[in-house]
Structure formats: structure tokens, C-alpha cells
Design a protein around this motif. Structure first.
Motif, short mmCIF file in Angstrom:
data_model
loop_
_atom_site.label_atom_id
_atom_site.label_comp_id
_atom_site.label_asym_id
_atom_site.label_seq_id
_atom_site.Cartn_x
_atom_site.Cartn_y
_atom_site.Cartn_z
N HIS A 15 0.86 -1.19 0.00
CA HIS A 15 0.00 0.00 0.00
C HIS A 15 0.89 1.23 0.00
O HIS A 15 1.59 1.51 0.98
CB HIS A 15 -0.92 0.01 1.23
N ARG A 31 3.37 -1.38 4.03
CA ARG A 31 2.92 0.01 3.95
C ARG A 31 4.10 0.93 3.64
O ARG A 31 5.09 0.95 4.38
CB ARG A 31 2.24 0.43 5.25
N THR A 60 5.16 5.05 2.11
CA THR A 60 4.65 6.40 1.92
C THR A 60 5.47 7.14 0.87
O THR A 60 6.65 6.84 0.66
CB THR A 60 4.69 7.20 3.23
#
Length: 257
Positions: A124, A198, A200
Motif C-alpha cells: 500500500h 505500507r 509512503t
């Protein structure tokens, strides 16, 4: 403990989150496939066109989908033995609907994905600052330029440039859309009992090679494959982005810059 060995990965993301940079890094390792948006438009006809296939009206839908997915897997794997896919949220519903036609027996989306792609790691990738993300998206739409190489050459232009114009309502609408996309991914992960890797935008931008090594390690590939990788995508953010962000925030608070 032996790391899990995956056969594929899906980068679950939204526009202007750094996915083009991440895909280019993974491809450059030579061990993690050729990740791209092979199912970008919510249309099988567009998938056929983008994959370089020829429409065949004599084939049924399932047979057509089998051919589409075979070609996508071949392109997205290269000669690495691992398939990489970037999946934008706007194409998710069509993608999962066609997966269900292709593999109706698994009870979950994850089961259907793995029936096609093998054991899959879900990544993600999000952008923390939704205002920055919305401004980047609107500016790319207006300029027509979506990605540039470090030497200044254009990597992806989707339209002729228009005059750049600050549009508060459009920025606000894009912010809401980006928030909704993140929420939709979160709901899907929860419903499918997925614990994704995860990442970013900020972390990827600050340390692209370190982030690449994190992904390779999670995939069960040697992170040393990242050591010789060069950064192939440059940031497009400039003074215009900064001005629009500052103006939006000023208007939101009712204060003067």
C-alpha cells in the motif's frame, strides 16, 4: 526464519503517490518483474489495446480474459519469475469483477488474485499530504506532463499543455477523492484480512533505494539487487506547486500569506 517467497506483488495506490518511481526502481533491479498498470482503464477493450492484443469477436468473455491475463503476466514478469502490478483504485472494481468471471470458485478477492498470479504481496503506497497530492494531480492534468527524467527529458506526457490555473474547487475535490481512495483501500484490506507492506510517498522520496530494499526483502529477493539501481524519475514539484498549496491554505484559514 526463512522469508516468504512470493510469485507476485500488487502496488495498491492512487495517482501522484510515487508509484511510477517505485515501479521504475523495481524493474531496474532485474529480479522483481516489470510492474505497470496493465489493467489501468476500467474496460476490457482498453486492456486488449494496451497489451497489444487483437480483438477476436469469436471468443467468449472468459477466453478473452484468459488471453489478456496471460499477456499481462508475461509482460509484467519479464524473465524474472515474478509478476508486478500497479493497481490504481479507479480501476479496482472492473478488475475484481473480471477476476470473478475468470475464477468464480475462490470466495475472496485475494483467493482470485492468487489463483491468477500465485502467492501475492500487497503493497500500500500512499501520499501523506493530500493537499500536495491534489495540487500535483491538478497541475499534471493542466500541464499534460506526468513524469520527467532526472535529465529533464519528458517520460510521460498525456496531453498538450494548457495554461496553469489555480482552481480552489478542483483542488478541494481532488483532495476528497484522494482521501476516499485511501479509505477504500483500507476497507478492502480489512475485509480481505490483508496486512499490506505500507509505504509512503515521503519515505520513498527521502530514501528511494532504502525503500526499494525494504520491498525486495519483503518479496524474498536479495536486497543487494538495489545497490546498482539509479533513480530514473525526477520530482515535478516546483514554485507553482508551492504557490497553490500556500494559497489554498491561506484561503482555508482566512489569513493573509
Amino acid at each position: 526464519m526463512t522469508a516468504t517467497r512470493y510469485e507476485s506483488y500488487v502496488i495498491c495506490t492512487s495517482p501522484r503517490s510515487g508509484s511510477t518511481l517505485l515501479c521504475s526502481l523495481l524493474e531496474a533491479t532485474g529480479v522483481a518483474g516489470v510492474p505497470d498498470s496493465y489493467f489501468h482503464q476500467p474496460s476490457v477493450a482498453e486492456w486488449i489495446k494496451d497489451l497489444g492484443l487483437s480483438p477476436d469477436p469469436a471468443k467468449g468473455e472468459v477466453e478473452t480474459l484468459q488471453e489478456v491475463f496471460r499477456k499481462a503476466i508475461a509482460l509484467g514478469s519479464g524473465d524474472t519469475g515474478m509478476f508486478g502490478l500497479r493497481l490504481q483504485r479507479h480501476s479496482f472494481a472492473c478488475f475484481t469483477e473480471k477476476l470473478a468471471l475468470l475464477h468464480p470458485d475462490p470466495a475472496t478477492d485475494v483467493g482470485r488474485l492468487e489463483a491468477v498470479f500465485g502467492r501475492t504481496l500487497f503493497v500500500h503506497l500512499t501520499r501523506e499530504d493530500k493537499l500536495d497530492q491534489a495540487v500535483s494531480f491538478l497541475k499534471a492534468q493542466q500541464s499534460g506532463l506526468w513524469h520527467r527524467a532526472p535529465d529533464g527529458s519528458e517520460l510521460e506526457r498525456l496531453s498538450a499543455p494548457q495554461e496553469l490555473r489555480y482552481d480552489r474547487e478542483a483542488i478541494a475535490a481532488e483532495m476528497a477523492e484522494m482521501v476516499a481512495m485511501d479509505a477504500a483501500w483500507a476497507d478492502w484490506f480489512k475485509g480481505e484480512e490483508i496486512d499490506p507492506l505500507r509505504l509512503t510517498y515521503g519515505g520513498l522520496s527521502a530514501d528511494p533505494i532504502g525503500t526499494l530494499k525494504t520491498v525486495l526483502t519483503a518479496l524474498g529477493r536479495d536486497p543487494a539487487a538495489a545497490d546498482t539501481v539509479e533513480i530514473g524519475v525526477a520530482k515535478l514539484s516546483d514554485a507553482t506547486n508551492e504557490d497553490w498549496v500556500r494559497r489554498f491554505r491561506t484561503e482555508a484559514t482566512g489569513t493573509q500569506a
